[in-house]
Design a protein around this motif. Sequence first.
Motif, short mmCIF file in Angstrom:
data_model
loop_
_atom_site.label_atom_id
_atom_site.label_comp_id
_atom_site.label_asym_id
_atom_site.label_seq_id
_atom_site.Cartn_x
_atom_site.Cartn_y
_atom_site.Cartn_z
N UNK A 196 -8.31 -0.88 -7.84
CA UNK A 196 -6.93 -0.46 -7.62
C UNK A 196 -6.63 -0.36 -6.13
N UNK A 197 -7.50 0.29 -5.39
CA UNK A 197 -7.39 0.36 -3.94
C UNK A 197 -8.77 0.14 -3.35
N UNK A 198 -8.79 -0.27 -2.07
CA UNK A 198 -10.06 -0.52 -1.40
C UNK A 198 -9.97 0.04 0.01
N UNK A 199 -11.12 0.36 0.57
CA UNK A 199 -11.16 0.82 1.96
C UNK A 199 -10.61 -0.28 2.86
N UNK A 200 -9.61 0.07 3.67
CA UNK A 200 -8.97 -0.90 4.55
C UNK A 200 -7.65 -1.42 4.04
N UNK A 201 -7.30 -1.14 2.77
CA UNK A 201 -6.02 -1.58 2.24
C UNK A 201 -4.87 -0.87 2.95
N UNK A 202 -3.77 -1.60 3.14
CA UNK A 202 -2.55 -1.03 3.69
C UNK A 202 -1.69 -0.55 2.53
N UNK A 203 -1.32 0.74 2.54
CA UNK A 203 -0.59 1.33 1.43
C UNK A 203 0.54 2.21 1.94
N UNK A 204 1.47 2.49 1.04
CA UNK A 204 2.50 3.48 1.29
C UNK A 204 2.33 4.56 0.22
N UNK A 242 1.76 3.32 -6.57
CA UNK A 242 1.69 3.28 -5.12
C UNK A 242 2.06 1.87 -4.66
N UNK A 243 2.45 1.77 -3.40
CA UNK A 243 2.80 0.47 -2.82
C UNK A 243 1.64 0.00 -1.94
N UNK A 244 1.10 -1.17 -2.26
CA UNK A 244 0.00 -1.73 -1.47
C UNK A 244 0.41 -3.08 -0.92
#
Length: 353
Positions: A196-204, A242-244
């Motif tokens: 779903x998310x990863x270290x380094x991903x850009x998210x809001x 979430x916004x990625x």
Amino acid sequence: MPTDFEWDPWVGTAAAVAIALIVAAAALALLALVSALVSRRVPWVRELARRVRNAMIATTAVVAIWIAVATTEPAMQTWWPALSRLFLIGTILTGSWLLAAAVSFGFERLISREETLLVGPEARRRRTQLLVIHRLVLVTIAVLALGTVLFTFPEMRAVGTSLLASAGIVSIIAGLAAQSILGNLIAGVQVAFTDAIRVGDVVVVEGEWGRIGEINLSYVVVYIWDERRLVVPCSYFTTTPIETWTRRSDKILGTVYLDLDWRVPMGELRAEFQRIVEASPAWDGRSSSAVVTDAQGGFVTVRLVMSSKDSDDQWTLRCEVREKLMEWLQREHPEALPRTRVDVSPPARDPQP
């Protein structure tokens, strides 16, 4: 010639301890020499030896002293079982420290290797999974060490047997008492392995733009662009949209909107915009466009779209385009700048009958 000298058992104990420490030091020195020789062909062995040195010294010292004391006078004393248990506990704790240091080194090697072989989203996914597995292994080592220490006491073994006999009741009580904690732990594993998310991903997240900086077993740390840190429970990412910006690729499109006067020369503006993006190192050459998307309220809305290889370059490019077009309009076409028109002429009078 007879002598009255008697060897003091406690002096023998001290001598045995000293000899044991000397032998342990010699063994450690020999091991360090072997690792130095091996590291000439396998460079990472030197780093491994450095990482586990303190834990190895502590473990070896505890075991050496334990063996020396167990073979001399203290082993004959009534308080020896309690002291022996302390040595056993010390061996378990230092051995766990040694194992954890070696495991941490191994995972760090794996992460650095993956980062050299993979790039982009796949690298972030593998790094995130390895970080979570690393933390799970360390927690498992700590729990097993603590459990082993507790079960060295006969009283705790009896308690453990009773707990196992009433496992159904205990599991219900623990589940109710630690529902949120266990939920966060499970969510942490789910976040890591469902990608779903990863270290380094850009998210809001919560209206804040940033990068995923840390994924722990119970919480995630988002590094906000202005160096603040947003700590969010793992369960948030399994229950809240979430916004990625980097789900499958770091590439991204950016938009700049300009509200301008109806007299703006779109042909010249479009040409100037194209010149600006082509001259910018932040543009990746994939896409650029300038179109009028709205016209009402005395203004026209010009939408400028441009592409970049990642979100950092996109931010730079948007700021650059906005600033340079503003300066160009002020210098070359001030009539195109937005303005408010007010009609102050007197109202026309009705004709007299």
